[in-house]
Design an enzyme around this catalytic site. Structure first.
Site, PDB file in Angstrom:
ATOM      1  N   ASP A 123      46.093  54.200-156.652  1.00 28.79           N
ATOM      2  CA  ASP A 123      46.056  54.700-155.272  1.00 28.79           C
ATOM      3  C   ASP A 123      47.457  55.171-154.884  1.00 28.79           C
ATOM      4  OD1 ASP A 123      43.401  54.031-154.976  1.00 28.79           O
ATOM      5  OD2 ASP A 123      43.738  52.314-153.661  1.00 28.79           O
ATOM      6  N   ARG A 179      42.534  62.008-157.798  1.00 30.49           N
ATOM      7  CA  ARG A 179      41.699  61.941-156.592  1.00 30.49           C
ATOM      8  C   ARG A 179      42.475  62.701-155.521  1.00 30.49           C
ATOM      9  NH1 ARG A 179      41.705  56.297-154.527  1.00 30.49           N
ATOM     10  NH2 ARG A 179      40.015  55.918-155.985  1.00 30.49           N
TER      11      ARG A 179
HETATM   12  C1  LIG Z   1      37.470  57.376-152.210  1.00 32.26           C
HETATM   13  C2  LIG Z   1      38.664  57.465-151.296  1.00 32.26           C
HETATM   14  C3  LIG Z   1      39.891  56.959-151.715  1.00 32.26           C
HETATM   15  C4  LIG Z   1      41.016  57.087-150.909  1.00 32.26           C
HETATM   16  N1  LIG Z   1      42.248  56.698-151.401  1.00 32.26           N
HETATM   17  C5  LIG Z   1      43.361  56.934-150.655  1.00 32.26           C
HETATM   18  C6  LIG Z   1      44.667  56.695-151.177  1.00 32.26           C
HETATM   19  O1  LIG Z   1      44.856  56.273-152.327  1.00 32.26           O
HETATM   20  N2  LIG Z   1      45.730  56.963-150.365  1.00 32.26           N
HETATM   21  C7  LIG Z   1      45.590  57.461-149.092  1.00 32.26           C
HETATM   22  O2  LIG Z   1      46.599  57.709-148.427  1.00 32.26           O
HETATM   23  N3  LIG Z   1      44.358  57.665-148.582  1.00 32.26           N
HETATM   24  C8  LIG Z   1      43.249  57.430-149.319  1.00 32.26           C
HETATM   25  N4  LIG Z   1      42.013  57.689-148.783  1.00 32.26           N
HETATM   26  C9  LIG Z   1      41.862  57.950-147.322  1.00 32.26           C
HETATM   27  C10 LIG Z   1      41.986  59.420-146.999  1.00 32.26           C
HETATM   28  O3  LIG Z   1      43.316  59.827-147.196  1.00 32.26           O
HETATM   29  C11 LIG Z   1      41.572  59.700-145.548  1.00 32.26           C
HETATM   30  O4  LIG Z   1      42.391  58.991-144.675  1.00 32.26           O
HETATM   31  C12 LIG Z   1      40.137  59.343-145.229  1.00 32.26           C
HETATM   32  O5  LIG Z   1      39.306  59.677-146.289  1.00 32.26           O
HETATM   33  C13 LIG Z   1      39.638  60.132-143.995  1.00 32.26           C
HETATM   34  O6  LIG Z   1      39.774  61.508-144.221  1.00 32.26           O
HETATM   35  P1  LIG Z   1      38.551  62.525-144.320  1.00 32.26           P
HETATM   36  O7  LIG Z   1      38.883  63.497-145.411  1.00 32.26           O
HETATM   37  O8  LIG Z   1      37.277  61.813-144.470  1.00 32.26           O
HETATM   38  O9  LIG Z   1      38.644  63.349-142.982  1.00 32.26           O
HETATM   39  P2  LIG Z   1      38.603  62.907-141.446  1.00 32.26           P
HETATM   40  O10 LIG Z   1      38.899  64.164-140.701  1.00 32.26           O
HETATM   41  O11 LIG Z   1      39.467  61.724-141.186  1.00 32.26           O
HETATM   42  O12 LIG Z   1      37.121  62.451-141.237  1.00 32.26           O
HETATM   43  C14 LIG Z   1      36.055  63.375-141.301  1.00 32.26           C
HETATM   44  C15 LIG Z   1      34.830  62.726-140.705  1.00 32.26           C
HETATM   45  O13 LIG Z   1      34.432  61.624-141.501  1.00 32.26           O
HETATM   46  C16 LIG Z   1      33.962  60.562-140.693  1.00 32.26           C
HETATM   47  N5  LIG Z   1      34.864  59.391-140.850  1.00 32.26           N
HETATM   48  C17 LIG Z   1      36.049  59.363-141.486  1.00 32.26           C
HETATM   49  N6  LIG Z   1      36.556  58.114-141.494  1.00 32.26           N
HETATM   50  C18 LIG Z   1      35.663  57.350-140.821  1.00 32.26           C
HETATM   51  C19 LIG Z   1      35.595  55.963-140.488  1.00 32.26           C
HETATM   52  N7  LIG Z   1      36.560  55.113-140.842  1.00 32.26           N
HETATM   53  N8  LIG Z   1      34.514  55.502-139.813  1.00 32.26           N
HETATM   54  C20 LIG Z   1      33.515  56.341-139.454  1.00 32.26           C
HETATM   55  N9  LIG Z   1      33.519  57.656-139.746  1.00 32.26           N
HETATM   56  C21 LIG Z   1      34.567  58.157-140.411  1.00 32.26           C
HETATM   57  C22 LIG Z   1      33.954  61.077-139.272  1.00 32.26           C
HETATM   58  O14 LIG Z   1      32.732  61.690-139.030  1.00 32.26           O
HETATM   59  C23 LIG Z   1      35.055  62.122-139.300  1.00 32.26           C
HETATM   60  O15 LIG Z   1      34.913  63.067-138.305  1.00 32.26           O
HETATM   61  C24 LIG Z   1      40.887  57.639-149.604  1.00 32.26           C
HETATM   62  C25 LIG Z   1      39.651  58.145-149.193  1.00 32.26           C
HETATM   63  C26 LIG Z   1      38.568  58.099-150.016  1.00 32.26           C
HETATM   64  C27 LIG Z   1      37.279  58.696-149.553  1.00 32.26           C
END
Ligand SMILES: Cc1cc2nc3c(=O)[nH]c(=O)nc-3n(C[C@H](O)[C@H](O)[C@H](O)COP(=O)(O)OP(=O)(O)OC[C@H]3O[C@@H](n4cnc5c(N)ncnc54)[C@H](O)[C@@H]3O)c2cc1C
Length: 303
Positions: A123, A179
């Site tokens: 990560d 990722r």
């Molecule tokens: C498999 C995976 C591994 C990850 N690993 C890392 C990592 O190693 N380092 C790192 O910095 N980040 C990591 N992340 C987190 C990532 O960086 C984002 O902060 C997170 O995925 C939210 O971004 P988004 O692309 O979904 O967009 P966003 O614009 O945040 O969300 C899009 C939509 O998704 C839904 N949504 C998102 N989050 C939530 C929630 N918590 N509850 C309810 N609905 C929600 C909502 O409908 C929102 O409008 C990871 C994410 C995933 C999916």
């Protein structure tokens, strides 16, 4: 505004109360909980990546304990025939205390996983860790080319050039595996894009470059626009199925997740478990667009 206010007071709310909202993002406190959730997801044709919660430790004894927990998790997951791999955070193995100790612990974990022909994802944490995590990945990738991958954060301004600088690690026989996510930590505007549309634009630019360079990508997002953008790029470059998968977090956007699976794409869900759920779950709560209204309803209507 309301969400920001609630986010600021989250650390001061009783832990039991936070648990009410956190439990949907965490498979449970024990390895058995993680196995059960993983099996349920596997039965829906969804792969998993299992993570033991915990980060930013303060002693090397904790790092040793964390390594032992991962080594045991790996045997348990394979004995349960879980279709999945493992994710880990270098700071829970002492990255910020002693880089060599951290490297040795993670190396031991990857060596074990490699014995099962499995895979470990490193990560990406906050920006003070970026250089060290890339260096750690380079070292481990040289020794275990097929068993380790890294996370890239599209919100960091450096990410595109990081991808370019690591192209030397890619090969057709064993492609690099990243990722790609937006990034979750609060970073200064000097080094990170802050605007939602700007982050999305860079996410898709990075993704296109990864596809063009035949690098395997875990498309980690719940954002409908990014998912649509990824679909278009997959079609444009005719990306073969073995070169990408979608990834989502446990408990987030399950309907969108199931739709992607129905469209015939591979999906992997991040399944965290463990006693140290507080830091992880408060980050998830802060991202939840309905957080403030849910918490206020709980305070006023459910007591
Ligand atoms: C498999 C995976 C591994 C990850 N690993 C890392 C990592 O190693 N380092 C790192 O910095 N980040 C990591 N992340 C987190 C990532 O960086 C984002 O902060 C997170 O995925 C939210 O971004 P988004 O692309 O979904 O967009 P966003 O614009 O945040 O969300 C899009 C939509 O998704 C839904 N949504 C998102 N989050 C939530 C929630 N918590 N509850 C309810 N609905 C929600 C909502 O409908 C929102 O409008 C990871 C994410 C995933 C999916």
């Amino acid at each position: 505004m309301f969400n920001k206010l609630i986010a600021a007071i989250l650390p001061y709310l009783p832990k039991k109360f936070i648990w009410l909202f956190s439990k949907s993002y965490i498979s449970g406190e024990t390895v058995e909980d993680a196995m059960q959730v993983s099996k349920e997801l596997n039965s829906k044709r969804i792969m998993v990546t299992i993570d033991i919660l915990g980060e930013f430790i303060s002693t090397l004894e904790e790092a040793e304990e964390n390594k032992k927990e991962y080594l045991s998790l790996i045997d348990t997951a394979y004995s349960n025939s879980i279709d999945g791999n493992f994710s880990l955070k270098p700071t829970s193995f002492g990255l910020l205390i002693d880089k060599d100790v951290c490297y040795r612990h993670i190396r031991e974990i990857i060596e074990k996983v490699a014995g099962y022909q499995g895979f470990v994802r490193i990560d990406m944490e906050d920006s003070p860790c970026t250089d060290d995590e890339i260096e750690l990945f380079r070292k481990l990738k040289a020794e275990f080319p097929a068993n380790v991958g890294l996370v890239l954060q599209a919100y960091l301004k450096r990410t595109f050039s990081d991808i370019e600088n690591m192209l030397d690690l890619n090969s057709e026989s064993i492609p690099l595996s990243y990722r790609l996510c937006k990034g979750i930590y609060v970073e200064p505007a000097a080094i990170a894009f802050k605007n939602h549309d700007e982050i999305n634009e860079h996410y898709l630019k990075d993704l296109e470059f990864l596809f063009i360079n035949k690098i395997h990508v875990g498309i980690a997002t719940h954002d409908r626009k990014l998912i649509e953008g990824a679909y278009s790029l997959i079609e444009k470059y005719n990306v073969p199925k073995n070169m990408y998968e979608f990834q989502m977090l446990y408990g987030v956007a399950p309907a969108r997740r199931d739709a992607i699976v129905s469209d015939g794409h591979d999906m992997r869900v991040y399944v965290p478990f463990g006693k140290q759920w507080f830091g992880y779950s408060t980050r998830r709560l802060k991202e939840n667009p309905r957080m403030a209204s849910q918490i206020i309803k709980a305070i006023f209507f459910k007591g």
